[in-house]
Design an enzyme around this catalytic site. Structure first.
Site, PDB file in Angstrom:
ATOM      1  N   LYS A  80       6.165   1.792  17.773  1.00 33.16           N
ATOM      2  CA  LYS A  80       5.017   2.131  16.925  1.00 33.16           C
ATOM      3  C   LYS A  80       4.011   0.994  17.062  1.00 33.16           C
ATOM      4  CE  LYS A  80       3.592   4.026  12.548  1.00 33.16           C
ATOM      5  NZ  LYS A  80       2.342   3.310  12.383  1.00 33.16           N
ATOM      6  N   TYR A  91       0.849  -1.195   0.000  1.00 28.28           N
ATOM      7  CA  TYR A  91       0.000   0.000   0.000  1.00 28.28           C
ATOM      8  C   TYR A  91       0.890   1.253   0.000  1.00 28.28           C
ATOM      9  CZ  TYR A  91      -3.363   3.491   1.507  1.00 28.28           C
ATOM     10  OH  TYR A  91      -4.132   4.616   1.579  1.00 28.28           O
ATOM     11  N   ASP A  92       1.910   1.241   0.873  1.00 29.00           N
ATOM     12  CA  ASP A  92       2.830   2.386   0.945  1.00 29.00           C
ATOM     13  C   ASP A  92       3.477   2.648  -0.404  1.00 29.00           C
ATOM     14  OD1 ASP A  92       2.295   2.744   3.587  1.00 29.00           O
ATOM     15  OD2 ASP A  92       4.081   1.707   4.318  1.00 29.00           O
ATOM     16  N   CYS A 102       7.970 -41.413  -5.866  1.00 31.37           N
ATOM     17  CA  CYS A 102       8.184 -42.839  -6.168  1.00 31.37           C
ATOM     18  C   CYS A 102       7.042 -43.451  -6.968  1.00 31.37           C
ATOM     19  CB  CYS A 102       8.386 -43.621  -4.876  1.00 31.37           C
ATOM     20  SG  CYS A 102       6.889 -43.789  -3.894  1.00 31.37           S
ATOM     21  N   GLU A 127       9.492   5.864  20.969  1.00 35.90           N
ATOM     22  CA  GLU A 127       8.416   4.988  21.462  1.00 35.90           C
ATOM     23  C   GLU A 127       8.193   3.869  20.455  1.00 35.90           C
ATOM     24  OE1 GLU A 127       5.213   7.730  21.143  1.00 35.90           O
ATOM     25  OE2 GLU A 127       5.938   9.000  22.758  1.00 35.90           O
ATOM     26  N   LYS A 138      10.478   2.000  10.399  1.00 41.66           N
ATOM     27  CA  LYS A 138       9.779   0.718  10.289  1.00 41.66           C
ATOM     28  C   LYS A 138      10.733  -0.472  10.323  1.00 41.66           C
ATOM     29  CE  LYS A 138       5.411   1.333   9.447  1.00 41.66           C
ATOM     30  NZ  LYS A 138       4.861   1.203   8.221  1.00 41.66           N
ATOM     31  N   CYS A 186       2.451 -40.731  -5.832  1.00 46.11           N
ATOM     32  CA  CYS A 186       3.523 -40.004  -5.154  1.00 46.11           C
ATOM     33  C   CYS A 186       4.436 -39.372  -6.204  1.00 46.11           C
ATOM     34  CB  CYS A 186       4.316 -40.967  -4.279  1.00 46.11           C
ATOM     35  SG  CYS A 186       5.811 -40.230  -3.611  1.00 46.11           S
ATOM     36  N   TYR A 246      -2.330   2.453  24.943  1.00 43.39           N
ATOM     37  CA  TYR A 246      -1.247   3.320  25.406  1.00 43.39           C
ATOM     38  C   TYR A 246      -1.461   4.693  24.790  1.00 43.39           C
ATOM     39  CZ  TYR A 246       1.598  -0.664  27.019  1.00 43.39           C
ATOM     40  OH  TYR A 246       2.080  -1.762  27.679  1.00 43.39           O
ATOM     41  N   CYS A 284      10.071 -45.512  -1.027  1.00 44.25           N
ATOM     42  CA  CYS A 284      10.003 -44.149  -1.563  1.00 44.25           C
ATOM     43  C   CYS A 284      11.283 -43.420  -1.149  1.00 44.25           C
ATOM     44  CB  CYS A 284       8.779 -43.437  -1.006  1.00 44.25           C
ATOM     45  SG  CYS A 284       8.716 -41.700  -1.458  1.00 44.25           S
ATOM     46  N   ASP A 326       0.804  -1.329  16.801  1.00 43.06           N
ATOM     47  CA  ASP A 326       0.012  -1.705  15.645  1.00 43.06           C
ATOM     48  C   ASP A 326      -1.437  -1.925  16.073  1.00 43.06           C
ATOM     49  OD1 ASP A 326      -0.234  -2.084  13.010  1.00 43.06           O
ATOM     50  OD2 ASP A 326       0.841  -3.990  12.914  1.00 43.06           O
ATOM     51  N   CYS A 335       1.858 -40.996   1.005  1.00 41.39           N
ATOM     52  CA  CYS A 335       2.388 -41.917   0.007  1.00 41.39           C
ATOM     53  C   CYS A 335       2.542 -43.247   0.722  1.00 41.39           C
ATOM     54  CB  CYS A 335       3.739 -41.397  -0.470  1.00 41.39           C
ATOM     55  SG  CYS A 335       4.849 -42.682  -1.048  1.00 41.39           S
TER      56      CYS A 335
HETATM   57  S1  IVH Z   1       2.156   9.806  17.061  1.00 42.54           S
HETATM   58  C1  IVH Z   1       1.504  13.452  14.778  1.00 42.54           C
HETATM   59  N1  IVH Z   1       3.068   7.707  18.305  1.00 42.54           N
HETATM   60  O1  IVH Z   1       0.723   5.518  13.806  1.00 42.54           O
HETATM   61  C2  IVH Z   1       1.854  12.121  15.228  1.00 42.54           C
HETATM   62  N2  IVH Z   1       1.547   7.385  16.513  1.00 42.54           N
HETATM   63  O2  IVH Z   1       1.150   6.596  11.094  1.00 42.54           O
HETATM   64  C3  IVH Z   1       0.697  11.282  15.390  1.00 42.54           C
HETATM   65  N3  IVH Z   1       0.979   5.054  16.102  1.00 42.54           N
HETATM   66  O3  IVH Z   1      -2.262   7.260  13.479  1.00 42.54           O
HETATM   67  C4  IVH Z   1       0.930   9.929  15.826  1.00 42.54           C
HETATM   68  N4  IVH Z   1       2.216   4.204  17.696  1.00 42.54           N
HETATM   69  O4  IVH Z   1      -2.242   5.254  15.004  1.00 42.54           O
HETATM   70  C5  IVH Z   1       2.269   8.166  17.316  1.00 42.54           C
HETATM   71  N5  IVH Z   1       3.938   5.911  19.516  1.00 42.54           N
HETATM   72  C6  IVH Z   1       3.151   6.376  18.538  1.00 42.54           C
HETATM   73  C7  IVH Z   1       2.386   5.525  17.731  1.00 42.54           C
HETATM   74  C8  IVH Z   1       1.598   6.075  16.718  1.00 42.54           C
HETATM   75  C9  IVH Z   1       1.369   3.937  16.727  1.00 42.54           C
HETATM   76  C10 IVH Z   1       0.061   5.096  14.955  1.00 42.54           C
HETATM   77  C11 IVH Z   1      -1.090   6.039  15.135  1.00 42.54           C
HETATM   78  C12 IVH Z   1      -1.034   6.989  13.990  1.00 42.54           C
HETATM   79  C13 IVH Z   1      -0.182   6.246  13.020  1.00 42.54           C
HETATM   80  C14 IVH Z   1       0.550   7.232  12.153  1.00 42.54           C
END
Ligand code: IVH
Length: 675
Positions: free
Chosen positions: A120, A38-39, A416, A118, A319, A413, A228, A437, A122, A431
């Site tokens: 990221k 997607y990216d 064999c 921090e 990432k 198979c 969080y 075999c 999911d 088999c």
């Molecule tokens: S900060 C302006 N901190 O990532 C910054 N986002 O791609 C706004 N996400 O919509 C987000 N962990 O759902 C921030 N430690 C983190 C995050 C975080 C996950 C997600 C969040 C955001 C998306 C942005």
């Protein structure tokens, strides 16, 4: 500047495709392609629009972030938009980000710039509005400008306080964070859904999104969700400190859950060290993350840097290598295992995923293959997470070429030519060639020499394959006839390796009864069962003479294992192999059998044990049960007669109660045998 017609068409195609995936992802929670793909589509479109700005239309997916909320929820307009983050894939892109920050702030290279780092998370972004310390509204991020009101659902999440604690919070405080489903909860939820025949979630993020979008909060309340917080949004009637990290600490003081892994680091080096550290511990965090986020910690700096379209200039998501990727299926082959089981394997156009290049992925068994309907020529999502074997997750039907054929189970198979049989109600097709075999022979030999079996070092897969192909090895006994001259004639076999190999073959001759039993490769006889059989029977002749009923007195041996053991010793060829092994010097120590009390008070009864018993150890309890003629099994089934339960009993107790199995404590057990 005139735009080439092919570029116009390409941009339109990309928009169409991105819109389609936006809808699947945001509205239906059913993404089809991995994020990385997607990216890529998004980046390509952004690049085209960057080169030819006249291509940009108001409704281009680059001009907004997500998709419209689904019907059924009230819309919430975010006073401050909820932004997304730019991504950095790799160290180079992180350095570029840092340089941009330094340049824009007019700082020199030596400036000690701190970042709040921090994980990221999911999950799903949410906005929580607190008025005078009371939670009044929860909303999803939606397209960043407008989200959905999910107050009724966020109120069910234990991690989200309904009222703030402490003091000094602004009269209006918007907290932003990520709602996610922890790994354990996800596993358990899916396990239950599977047994109940209900819909399972593809991954924890989908589970979190799906759960937040329930119309009925009672359903959400049953889902193991967590949250969080990672920033503050709108603030009114109060001030917050001047750094991101201090704000997060304050939120924590007010009772909001924040990620314990957050850390303030210095410069790119600090970021990279953090990235590596979290990456190493990724599998043990207990929740899914797809990278880490760095934020310039100083809020004055943040304000100076500002935003570009949908992302702040002061933050970046670094990432991890994608765990899911797209590639093409070049072929589907069936591998034949040690017991003849056929495993379909997808041969793939090699692809870098989860940090390694993957050329094939398992399809587990024929039912799985048919459920996913993988065909030659298909574009598929391949996943490799941690050390897990790569697997095909799903087919992108959208990209299936014309005239593909559904893969059928072969009749013969592929190695064999023997017949393939599939026992009714079993997922596995086999088999029937047995050791005739070549594939089964190779696998059986690999098993025989493996570390927990006869442990013959230096006799690797490649050598075994060569020896089997040249008919130099037919059965395990032939290993002990291998001569140095024969070994030297093999590919890449030097004098030293040949000497070493002969040495380890000779060493392996002195083994144990349990190892030998395991090495023979009797179906369903794993290492633990082999050990139990060895202890119980002490000698091979005793085991061979045992009836099916007697065999079942051995811990963990049920009717199926007993049948396999008997079938093994009924085969003339197998007996010949054992005879030859002994003739060529393979030996082990035998002992007296454990006497089983066939007339004891527990004869024919099956026991399971759970928890800590007040006076007896597990082994002592087992011995008491054995002496009284009973068997002890590792897990509960409806064939278990008793559960012996002590303190801190686990899930076995619940299962036993559900199955109406009699539950004993230690005292009861003793009183039963003394009757
Ligand atoms: S900060 C302006 N901190 O990532 C910054 N986002 O791609 C706004 N996400 O919509 C987000 N962990 O759902 C921030 N430690 C983190 C995050 C975080 C996950 C997600 C969040 C955001 C998306 C942005």
């Amino acid at each position: 500047m005139t735009v080439p017609i092919a570029t116009v068409e390409r941009a339109e195609m990309l928009r169409k495709e991105i819109r389609y995936h936006n809808h699947l992802y945001h509205s239906l929670d059913q993404p089809e392609i991995p994020d990385i793909e997607y990216d890529r589509l998004m980046r390509e479109l952004e690049q085209l629009e960057g080169t030819f700005p006249s291509l940009i239309s108001l409704d281009s997916p680059t001009q907004r972030v997500g998709n419209a909320p689904i019907a059924g929820f009230c819309s919430v307009k975010h006073e401050l938009p909820m932004l997304s983050l730019d991504n950095a894939f790799g160290t180079g892109e992180l350095h570029e980000f840092h340089k941009r920050v330094i340049d824009r702030l007019g700082l020199d290279d030596k400036h000690i710039l701190t970042y709040a780092a921090e994980p990221k998370l999911d999950g799903v972004a949410v906005s929580l509005l607190y008025k005078d310390g009371i939670l009044v509204r929860g909303a999803t991020r939606g397209d960043g400008t407008t989200g959905e009101d999910v107050t009724h659902n966020v109120r069910t999440i234990q991690a989200i306080p309904l009222r703030l604690i402490g003091e000094g919070y602004p009269s209006q405080l918007e907290v932003r964070g990520e709602v996610f489903m922890p790994a354990d909860g996800f596993k358990e939820y899916n396990e239950t859904a599977r047994t109940m025949g209900e819909k399972m979630f593809v991954n924890p993020r989908n589970a979190a999104a799906g759960s937040l979008r329930q119309l009925d909060p009672r359903l959400t309340a049953e889902r193991p969700l967590d949250m969080y917080a990672y920033s503050a949004g709108v603030i009114d009637g109060g001030d917050l400190p001047k750094s991101h990290s201090e704000i997060i600490n304050l939120l924590r003081n007010w009772g909001i859950k924040v990620c314990p892994e957050r850390k303030v680091v210095i410069g790119v080096e600090g970021c990279l060290e953090y990235f590596e550290n979290i990456g190493r511990r990724r599998d043990t965090l207990g929740y899914e993350i797809d990278g880490v986020v760095y934020k310039v910690d100083n809020l004055d700096f943040q304000n100076k840097l500002g935003f570009i379209s949908r992302a702040p200039r002061w933050s970046i998501a670094h990432k991890f290598p994608a765990q899911e990727e797209l590639t093409k299926v070049v072929n589907v082959e069936f591998q034949v295992g040690r017991t003849g089981a056929l495993t379909p394997v997808a041969r793939l156009k090699p692809i870098f995923v989860g940090g390694v290049t993957v050329g094939s992925a398992t399809l587990h068994n024929i039912d799985e293959l048919h459920r996913k309907d993988v065909r030659v020529g298909d574009t598929v999502v391949v996943r490799r997470a941690g050390d897990v074997i790569p697997e095909v997750v799903r087919v992108i039907l959208d990209r299936r070429p014309k005239d593909t054929l559904r893969i059928q189970l072969p009749i013969e198979c592929p190695i064999c030519g023997s017949d393939i049989v599939r026992v009714k109600n079993e997922a596995i097709a086999r088999c029937i060639g047995s050791l005739a075999c070549p594939s089964q022979r190779v696998e059986a030999l690999k098993h025989f020499v493996s570390r927990r079996a006869l442990n013959i070092e230096g006799l690797g897969s490649k050598l075994i394959e060569q020896l089997v192909a040249s008919n130099g090895l037919k059965t395990a006994a032939d290993i002990f006839l291998l001569e140095k001259a024969k070994l030297r004639s093999l590919d890449r076999m030097g004098k030293k390796s040949a000497d070493n190999l002969i040495g380890s073959i000779n060493n392996s001759k002195s083994t144990t009864f349990a190892r030998l039993l395991y090495a023979l490769g009797i179906r369903e006889v794993g290492e633990a069962t082999a050990k139990s059989l060895a202890i119980h029977y002490g000698a091979l002749t005793n085991l061979q003479a045992a009836t099916k009923e007697e065999l079942q007195l051995v811990p963990d041996v049920g009717p199926i294992v007993a049948t396999h053991i008997q079938a093994y010793f009924a085969e003339e060829e197998n007996l010949l192999v054992i005879e030859r092994l002994q003739k060529y010097g393979v030996h082990w120590l035998e002992s007296d059998p454990v006497v089983t009390n066939i007339d004891g008070p527990f004869s024919g009864m099956t026991f399971a044990i759970t928890g800590k018993l007040p006076t007896l150890t597990r082994d002592e309890a087992k011995n008491i049960i054995h002496d009284a003629g009973g068997r002890v099994v590792g897990s509960i089934s409806n064939k278990t007669n008793y559960l012996l339960a002590g303190d801190k009993a686990g899930s076995k107790l619940v299962k036993a109660q559900n199955l109406d199995i009699a539950i004993l404590d230690e005292g009861k057990l003793i009183s039963l045998i003394s009757k």
